[in-house]
Design a protein around this motif. Structure first.
Motif, PDB file in Angstrom:
ATOM      1  N   LYS A 163      37.394 -65.169  31.230  1.00  0.00           N
ATOM      2  CA  LYS A 163      37.888 -64.080  30.556  1.00  0.00           C
ATOM      3  C   LYS A 163      39.347 -64.843  30.521  1.00  0.00           C
ATOM      4  O   LYS A 163      40.248 -64.795  29.490  1.00  0.00           O
ATOM      5  CB  LYS A 163      37.772 -62.762  29.889  1.00  0.00           C
ATOM      6  CG  LYS A 163      36.255 -62.407  29.036  1.00  0.00           C
ATOM      7  CD  LYS A 163      35.841 -61.115  28.586  1.00  0.00           C
ATOM      8  CE  LYS A 163      35.290 -60.798  27.669  1.00  0.00           C
ATOM      9  NZ  LYS A 163      34.728 -58.828  27.789  1.00  0.00           N
ATOM     10  N   GLN A 164      39.470 -64.920  31.510  1.00  0.00           N
ATOM     11  CA  GLN A 164      41.722 -64.876  32.481  1.00  0.00           C
ATOM     12  C   GLN A 164      41.535 -65.821  31.982  1.00  0.00           C
ATOM     13  O   GLN A 164      42.666 -66.916  31.372  1.00  0.00           O
ATOM     14  CB  GLN A 164      40.979 -64.674  34.077  1.00  0.00           C
ATOM     15  CG  GLN A 164      42.929 -64.596  34.119  1.00  0.00           C
ATOM     16  CD  GLN A 164      42.922 -63.899  35.763  1.00  0.00           C
ATOM     17  OE1 GLN A 164      42.640 -64.173  36.677  1.00  0.00           O
ATOM     18  NE2 GLN A 164      44.297 -64.802  36.280  1.00  0.00           N
TER      19      GLN A 164
ATOM     20  N   PHE B  45      41.891 -72.543  29.309  1.00  0.00           N
ATOM     21  CA  PHE B  45      41.326 -73.893  30.026  1.00  0.00           C
ATOM     22  C   PHE B  45      40.427 -74.240  28.896  1.00  0.00           C
ATOM     23  O   PHE B  45      39.686 -73.785  28.313  1.00  0.00           O
ATOM     24  CB  PHE B  45      41.514 -72.990  31.202  1.00  0.00           C
ATOM     25  CG  PHE B  45      41.592 -72.850  32.428  1.00  0.00           C
ATOM     26  CD1 PHE B  45      41.423 -73.192  33.597  1.00  0.00           C
ATOM     27  CD2 PHE B  45      42.777 -72.186  32.894  1.00  0.00           C
ATOM     28  CE1 PHE B  45      42.287 -73.010  35.070  1.00  0.00           C
ATOM     29  CE2 PHE B  45      43.976 -71.592  33.691  1.00  0.00           C
ATOM     30  CZ  PHE B  45      43.496 -72.260  35.016  1.00  0.00           C
ATOM     31  N   ASP B  46      40.227 -75.208  29.529  1.00  0.00           N
ATOM     32  CA  ASP B  46      39.541 -75.886  28.366  1.00  0.00           C
ATOM     33  C   ASP B  46      37.921 -75.731  29.647  1.00  0.00           C
ATOM     34  O   ASP B  46      36.618 -75.529  28.060  1.00  0.00           O
ATOM     35  CB  ASP B  46      39.046 -78.019  29.245  1.00  0.00           C
ATOM     36  CG  ASP B  46      41.030 -78.022  28.283  1.00  0.00           C
ATOM     37  OD1 ASP B  46      40.786 -78.738  27.291  1.00  0.00           O
ATOM     38  OD2 ASP B  46      42.064 -77.889  29.195  1.00  0.00           O
TER      39      ASP B  46
ATOM     40  N   VAL C  29      40.405 -65.813  45.331  1.00  0.00           N
ATOM     41  CA  VAL C  29      40.553 -65.184  45.113  1.00  0.00           C
ATOM     42  C   VAL C  29      41.522 -64.795  43.625  1.00  0.00           C
ATOM     43  O   VAL C  29      42.801 -65.253  43.561  1.00  0.00           O
ATOM     44  CB  VAL C  29      41.936 -64.471  46.174  1.00  0.00           C
ATOM     45  CG1 VAL C  29      42.230 -63.484  46.453  1.00  0.00           C
ATOM     46  CG2 VAL C  29      41.273 -64.591  47.770  1.00  0.00           C
ATOM     47  N   PRO C  30      41.298 -63.446  43.217  1.00  0.00           N
ATOM     48  CA  PRO C  30      41.765 -63.164  41.661  1.00  0.00           C
ATOM     49  C   PRO C  30      43.678 -63.768  41.518  1.00  0.00           C
ATOM     50  O   PRO C  30      43.980 -64.021  41.479  1.00  0.00           O
ATOM     51  CB  PRO C  30      41.400 -61.748  41.186  1.00  0.00           C
ATOM     52  CG  PRO C  30      40.026 -61.974  41.582  1.00  0.00           C
ATOM     53  CD  PRO C  30      39.958 -62.892  43.079  1.00  0.00           C
TER      54      PRO C  30
ATOM     55  N   PHE D 174      48.459 -68.593  40.040  1.00  0.00           N
ATOM     56  CA  PHE D 174      48.690 -70.073  38.569  1.00  0.00           C
ATOM     57  C   PHE D 174      48.683 -70.050  37.360  1.00  0.00           C
ATOM     58  O   PHE D 174      49.714 -70.439  36.663  1.00  0.00           O
ATOM     59  CB  PHE D 174      47.536 -70.592  39.240  1.00  0.00           C
ATOM     60  CG  PHE D 174      46.877 -72.344  38.457  1.00  0.00           C
ATOM     61  CD1 PHE D 174      48.094 -73.412  39.083  1.00  0.00           C
ATOM     62  CD2 PHE D 174      46.520 -71.831  37.232  1.00  0.00           C
ATOM     63  CE1 PHE D 174      48.303 -74.264  38.722  1.00  0.00           C
ATOM     64  CE2 PHE D 174      46.280 -73.589  36.875  1.00  0.00           C
ATOM     65  CZ  PHE D 174      47.118 -74.770  37.652  1.00  0.00           C
ATOM     66  N   THR D 175      47.852 -68.846  37.252  1.00  0.00           N
ATOM     67  CA  THR D 175      47.891 -68.646  35.467  1.00  0.00           C
ATOM     68  C   THR D 175      48.762 -68.321  34.759  1.00  0.00           C
ATOM     69  O   THR D 175      49.966 -68.496  33.776  1.00  0.00           O
ATOM     70  CB  THR D 175      47.045 -67.856  34.885  1.00  0.00           C
ATOM     71  OG1 THR D 175      47.025 -66.894  35.832  1.00  0.00           O
ATOM     72  CG2 THR D 175      45.225 -68.396  34.979  1.00  0.00           C
ATOM     73  N   ASP D 176      49.892 -67.403  35.862  1.00  0.00           N
ATOM     74  CA  ASP D 176      50.589 -66.245  35.289  1.00  0.00           C
ATOM     75  C   ASP D 176      52.514 -67.177  35.530  1.00  0.00           C
ATOM     76  O   ASP D 176      53.374 -66.973  34.912  1.00  0.00           O
ATOM     77  CB  ASP D 176      50.650 -65.139  35.879  1.00  0.00           C
ATOM     78  CG  ASP D 176      49.490 -63.799  34.394  1.00  0.00           C
ATOM     79  OD1 ASP D 176      49.011 -65.143  33.735  1.00  0.00           O
ATOM     80  OD2 ASP D 176      49.649 -63.078  35.490  1.00  0.00           O
TER      81      ASP D 176
END
Length: 460
Positions: free
Chosen positions: A50-51, A57-58, A399-400, A406-408
């Motif tokens: 979900k993140q 993301f593809d 590690v979340p 990376f995502t934020d």
């Protein structure tokens, strides 16, 4: 109108979810952010999926193998079967692609075709298959076979298997099911087709008892840097998983794969190069470098040495003097990861390395070039992308909080530059990857016949 990069392309994004840590990563499971049973915790996978989906993301990618020893990486020791896992994730997500590894060496085509087509329907057209010709020689003993297939057989079997499976996925044309309650016609039998395949390794009658999804067929991925692996990828792959230590190596690999695909009559633009990468992100360059160095130096050498034996049929290297020259191994590895084993032997001989030096050299081969501040990592990814070293990245996720950085912090920079999407363009994996829907070959043939007949009528 979505903003695009200077090249007119947009970077594809994959998340490789490793749970408790894959090869060369034996300690990440000790992080308090990771459940000790993460590799079998479906809630953990769904949360990260979900993140990744929220970050547009593809795809998410699940690796797999079916042979372990006590020295296998933590994630390998205890993990869910890929398609079972992905089916659970499918009903909790809406856009992200769902890609799983399944071997052609120890599965039959009909079984693979049915399972993958089921995931494709469950997910409404988001399934992908990472085709592998199993390298782990010990797998044979888990399937009642006395020995593992040799290198040539594995890749020949893989190619035939994929072709059979693609044929089975065309068992029904897209208009095969009228489901007309008034006439009582559920299926149009003229749109159902037997395969009747008789080949070197398989004899498959068909048809497959499942219709095509909205994306036509699952997307085919392939990973393999050997000659056999590259040829297989060029023949059937739509996404190519790989690793490139330098931008120059990445460009050379991409050019080689596209040239091979073109030589096989394929459109090279329908081949996406998607290497796995690991990022190290911190507030300063020095902190990121130190984080990477700390993990590398903190590795348990005995475990690294034990896992070093995998390409050589899990050969036990603890029996040798670490500071003596790399041992003569003869043909060991020929029935396992042959290309990797041959390269290790050659490099050790050319450089006159000891066993210890060889283990250390190859454990450092996968050192990431994507280290630094969010801006530095974004700049490096964009540089490689615009140079043609890859079409996308498969991000190593454990590690979340590292994934969140990376995502934020990295993706917003790339998004502002138009390098990555702001919204999904489609709700299928093919649609988001920009890949065409394969037309059913029976429909193609029927249309061609109808056009000929129409032409004859017009001229008569």
């Amino acid at each position: 109108m979505p903003r695009t990069s200077a090249t007119g392309r947009q970077l594809k994004l994959g998340a490789v979810l490793y749970g408790t840590g894959g090869p060369g990563d034996d300690a990440s499971w000790r992080s308090p952010e990771i459940p000790g049973d993460a590799s079998v915790d479906i809630d953990w996978y769904i949360k990260l999926a979900k993140q990744a989906e929220a970050a547009k993301f593809d795809l998410m990618f699940i690796v797999d193998s079916q042979f372990i020893t006590p020295n296998s990486p933590p994630h390998y020791l205890n993990r869910l079967e890929p398609l079972t896992l992905l089916s659970a994730v499918a009903v909790k997500t809406t856009h992200i692609g769902l890609v799983g590894t399944l071997t052609t060496s120890y599965n039959t085509p009909f079984n693979l075709a049915r399972r993958l087509a089921s995931l494709d329907l469950i997910s409404h057209g988001r399934a992908g298959w990472n085709v592998v010709a199993t390298g782990d020689g010990g797998t044979a003993a888990n399937y009642s076979l006395p020995e593992h297939y040799d290198y040539e057989t594995r890749y020949a079997r893989a190619l035939e298997s994929v072709k059979v499976i693609q044929g089975l996925w065309n068992s029904y044309e897209d208009d095969a099911f009228p489901r007309d309650r008034e006439t009582g016609q559920f299926v149009d039998p003229s749109r159902q087709h037997r395969l009747d395949h008789k080949g070197q390794f398989f004899q498959v009658r068909g048809p497959l008892n499942i219709e095509r999804s909205k994306q036509g067929q699952p997307v085919i991925f392939q990973a393999g840097d050997s000659e056999g692996g590259r040829d297989l990828g060029a023949a059937v792959g739509e996404g190519i998983f790989t690793f490139a230590p330098t931008i120059e190596a990445g460009v050379a690999f991409a050019q080689d794969m596209r040239a091979r695909a073109a030589a096989k009559g394929r459109n090279p633009d329908h081949l996406l190069i998607l290497p796995q990468v690991r990022t190290w992100i911190a507030d300063t360059e020095a902190e990121a470098v130190e984080q990477e160095r700390y993990e590398r130096l903190g590795r348990d050498f005995s475990k690294t040495q034990a896992q070093f034996g995998r390409p050589f049929e899990w050969h036990d290297f603890s029996q040798y003097d670490l500071d003596a020259p790399f041992p003569e191994l003869g043909s060991l590895g020929d029935r396992s990861f042959k290309t990797q084993a041959d390269r290790i032997k050659a490099v050790a001989k050319e450089r006159n390395l000891t066993l210890r030096q060889t283990v250390e050299f190859f454990s450092d081969q996968f050192k990431s070039p994507f280290i630094g501040t969010p801006l530095a990592v974004a700049n490096r990814i964009q540089e490689w992308f615009e140079a043609g070293a890859f079409d996308g990245v498969n991000l190593h996720v454990t590690v979340p909080s590292d994934f969140t950085r990376f995502t934020d912090e990295v993706l917003p920079i790339l998004r502002e530059r138009g390098v990555v999407r702001s919204e999904y363009e489609a709700d299928t994996l093919r649609g988001n990857l920009g890949l065409p829907i394969p037309e059913n070959h029976w429909t193609q043939a029927r249309r061609a016949t109808e056009e000929v007949q129409s032409g004859l009528l017009e001229t008569s």
